[in-house]
Design an enzyme around this catalytic site. Structure first.
Site, short mmCIF file in Angstrom:
data_model
loop_
_atom_site.label_atom_id
_atom_site.label_comp_id
_atom_site.label_asym_id
_atom_site.label_seq_id
_atom_site.Cartn_x
_atom_site.Cartn_y
_atom_site.Cartn_z
N CYS A 264 -18.76 -5.21 -11.54
CA CYS A 264 -19.82 -6.19 -11.75
C CYS A 264 -19.25 -7.45 -12.41
CB CYS A 264 -20.93 -5.60 -12.62
SG CYS A 264 -22.30 -6.73 -12.92
N CYS B 127 -21.70 -9.12 -14.85
CA CYS B 127 -21.83 -8.44 -16.14
C CYS B 127 -20.62 -8.69 -17.03
CB CYS B 127 -21.98 -6.93 -15.93
SG CYS B 127 -23.38 -6.42 -14.92
N ASP B 128 -19.42 -8.52 -16.47
CA ASP B 128 -18.22 -8.44 -17.29
C ASP B 128 -17.31 -9.66 -17.19
OD1 ASP B 128 -19.13 -5.88 -17.88
OD2 ASP B 128 -17.99 -4.98 -16.24
#
Length: 606
Positions: free
Chosen positions: A397, A400-401
């Site tokens: 992701c 997300c990261d």
């Protein structure tokens, strides 16, 4: 110093240099118009003018206190007695509380870092729940949490672009409201506090640190979060202790020693149940309700599906350029005008009889039609080291990261639309990106390939990953509070336990498929986007026929081989695009309506 701005409305507010834009202030005013009880925001800063987040947090809280009568804001210095009393050492820190002396209302909800990205959603929900003086936990979660006897301070590490982080933190916040004085919930912006993130080995978010030893990665079902908070043990470990089979934790917990009996679940009668709240599921809900079918949408995670982690969508009609999360908000708001959408509700079993029975961790739904819009999960590399380094350099992701890899070297594995979109996103964040692709050409759209060339992103062709390499690190604390994490989709929208002594990514071993030459390349992170696997297991358990690739076989009306069971979106394979998912969801709902009026499986005269 303590400063209150709760009574500074009127002329001062009219002349104020607002941090929240006018449209945002109007929306928040409407949103918070009916707060029943006062809420106090306490902001702590160290006075460092170079730290822009200090000003952002303070001004944001001040704005809220000026536009909402029930919200008060107080500012404290980081070296104040109040900061010492609350054990505040990082700047900025924001607390959401009641301001009352009653120990039963001593809610301890803190945001370490400016809650201005996705964390802002959690701040808004926290304000609501604190004002209501209610936790909002399910009955099952409340029963589990009632067994807690010792203090807990769960930290949820987040990033501004993570759509799953607010949901994970809200589990902690609800526990803090349910058990005041015993649970303190903390949301930590991992991007603002890299030293704290490194201390706990944060490499993927949401990362939940229950104590020094026990941690978990990903968005968890509420009941599982509470169970692990109370026991400080991984759910799979608990199941093994009770002779249960891992992989069915939600069902066992909901109906086991920590949960309620099936007879205790609410029974909901409706016309149609849609499994999955992605574009296909939301579209099915809209068309189902407009056809006259009362519809409930259930999703084990958050609304939006794969779109939530798509940085930019450029091929959805009507929007030349829109963030994936923004498109989700548009689709979700539309669907919620018609249907009931329930997030964080896991389906454990489906039974087919006179009515279709859908059993979840919270209720039993009786319906006439069932639509599988369960989407697809990220495909794994299945390379050595992938599982070991998940959450410590391996990610599925980028939204997300990605923030944690600014200024670092990352490899993007894949050659389709998702891989190129994520590579461009990482480049935009400031990462040094190299794409590793097993072929000599991309499968992605030409527009994305052109963007890749303009950005100067390096590509290594005809190459596959043989192994993900890394270094060992010392565990945060001795103990048995973790097991090797899962890989794949459940790493982000699902959950995976994190292991203290798993190391960090340092590079990859690759092989050229044409020459068989093997080499090692240094990288700080590895992002994987090599395709998807349909989430069709529950459909298969019912006897629904699948295609060879595991997708659900449907006709042009999105009917499966079982009457009253339909499927739509990515779970049916084919062209996996948002626009096709929306169309198939609408088709499934219209077919369900037609079939309930004129059942094709019944003989004439019956």
């Amino acid at each position: 110093m303590k400063l209150s701005v709760s009574n500074s409305r009127g002329k001062d507010a009219a002349d104020r240099d607002w941090f929240i834009p006018e449209d945002g202030r109007k929306q928040l005013t409407q949103l918070f118009a009916k707060l029943p009880n006062p809420v106090v925001l306490d902001v702590f800063t160290d006075g460092d003018e170079k730290n822009a987040f200090n000003g952002y947090t303070r001004r944001f809280a001040e704005d809220l206190s000026l536009i909402i009568d029930k919200i008060s804001m107080y500012h404290h210095a980081l070296d104040s007695e109040e900061a010492r009393r609350r054990d505040v050492t990082l700047s900025p820190t924001l607390f959401v509380g009641t301001g009352e002396a009653d120990p039963k209302l001593d809610y301890r909800i803190r945001f370490t870092g400016a809650p201005l990205g996705e964390e802002g959603r959690a701040l808004v929900e926290s304000i609501f729940l604190v004002s209501l003086r209610q936790s909002g936990l399910t009955e099952t979660s409340r029963r589990i949490l009632s067994e807690l006897k010792e203090p807990r301070r769960p930290r949820v590490f987040s990033s501004p672009g993570c759509p799953y982080c607010p949901g994970q933190f809200m589990h902690a916040a609800k526990c803090a409201i349910e058990r005041p004085g015993l649970v303190e919930a903390e949301c930590v912006n991992s991007d603002e506090f890299p030293d704290l993130s490194r201390k706990f080995g944060v490499g993927s978010v949401p990362h939940t640190q229950y104590d020094d030893a026990h941690k978990a990665i990903g968005l968890m079902p509420e009941e599982r979060f509470v169970l692990e908070l109370v026991t400080l043990k991984n759910a799979e470990e608990l199941m093994r202790e009770h002779g249960m089979e891992p992989g069915h934790e939600g069902h066992d917990h909901a109906h086991g020693a920590h949960g309620m009996d099936p007879e205790g679940l609410d029974v909901v009668e409706t016309d149609m149940v849609v499994l999955g709240a992605g574009p296909a599921g939301l579209s099915a809900a809209i068309y189902g309700e407009r056809s006259g079918m009362k519809t409930v949408v259930l999703d084990k995670s958050v609304v939006g599906g794969q779109v939530t982690v798509t940085p930019v969508v450029e091929n959805y009609p009507g929007f030349t350029d829109i963030a994936g999360l923004k498109l989700v908000e548009v689709l979700s708001a539309h669907a919620r005008q018609y249907a009931t959408v329930r997030e964080g509700e896991t389906v454990h079993e489906v039974k087919i009889g006179k009515l279709i029975e859908v059993y979840t961790n919270r209720a039993v739904y009786l319906c006439k039609a069932l639509v599988f819009a369960t989407g697809a999960q990220w495909r794994k590399l299945d390379a050595p080291g992938e599982g070991r380094f998940y959450g410590r350099g391996v990610s599925y992701c980028a939204s997300c990261d990605g923030f944690m890899y600014r200024g670092k070297r990352v490899a993007m594995i894949g050659g389709g639309n998702s891989a190129l979109t994520d590579a461009l996103h990482l480049k935009n964040l400031g990462a040094e990106v190299t794409i590793i692709h097993r072929r000599d050409s991309f499968r992605a759209e030409k527009a994305l390939q052109d963007s890749l060339e303009r950005e100067g992103i390096a590509v290594i062709w005809d190459t596959v990953v043989e192994e993900i390499l890394g270094d060992s690190v010392a565990p945060v604390d001795k103990g048995d509070g973790g097991q090797e994490g899962k890989d794949g989709k459940d790493a982000a929208p699902g959950t995976a336990p994190a292991e203290a002594d798993t190391g960090v990514v340092r590079g990859i071993r690759v092989r050229n498929v044409k020459t068989d030459a093997v080499s090692e390349l240094p990288f700080d992170g590895v992002f994987v986007a090599i395709g998807h696997i349909p989430n069709s297991e529950q459909a298969a358990e019912l006897g629904v026929v699948l295609e060879r690739d595991g997708s659900i076989k449907v006709d042009r009306h999105m009917r499966t081989n079982i009457p009253r069971i339909y499927a739509a979106g990515d779970v049916t394979g084919g062209v996996r695009q948002i626009v096709t998912a929306v169309g198939s969801g609408a088709t499934a709902a219209l077919a369900a309506f037609e079939d309930t009026q004129n059942p094709y499986w019944k003989k004439k005269g019956e």
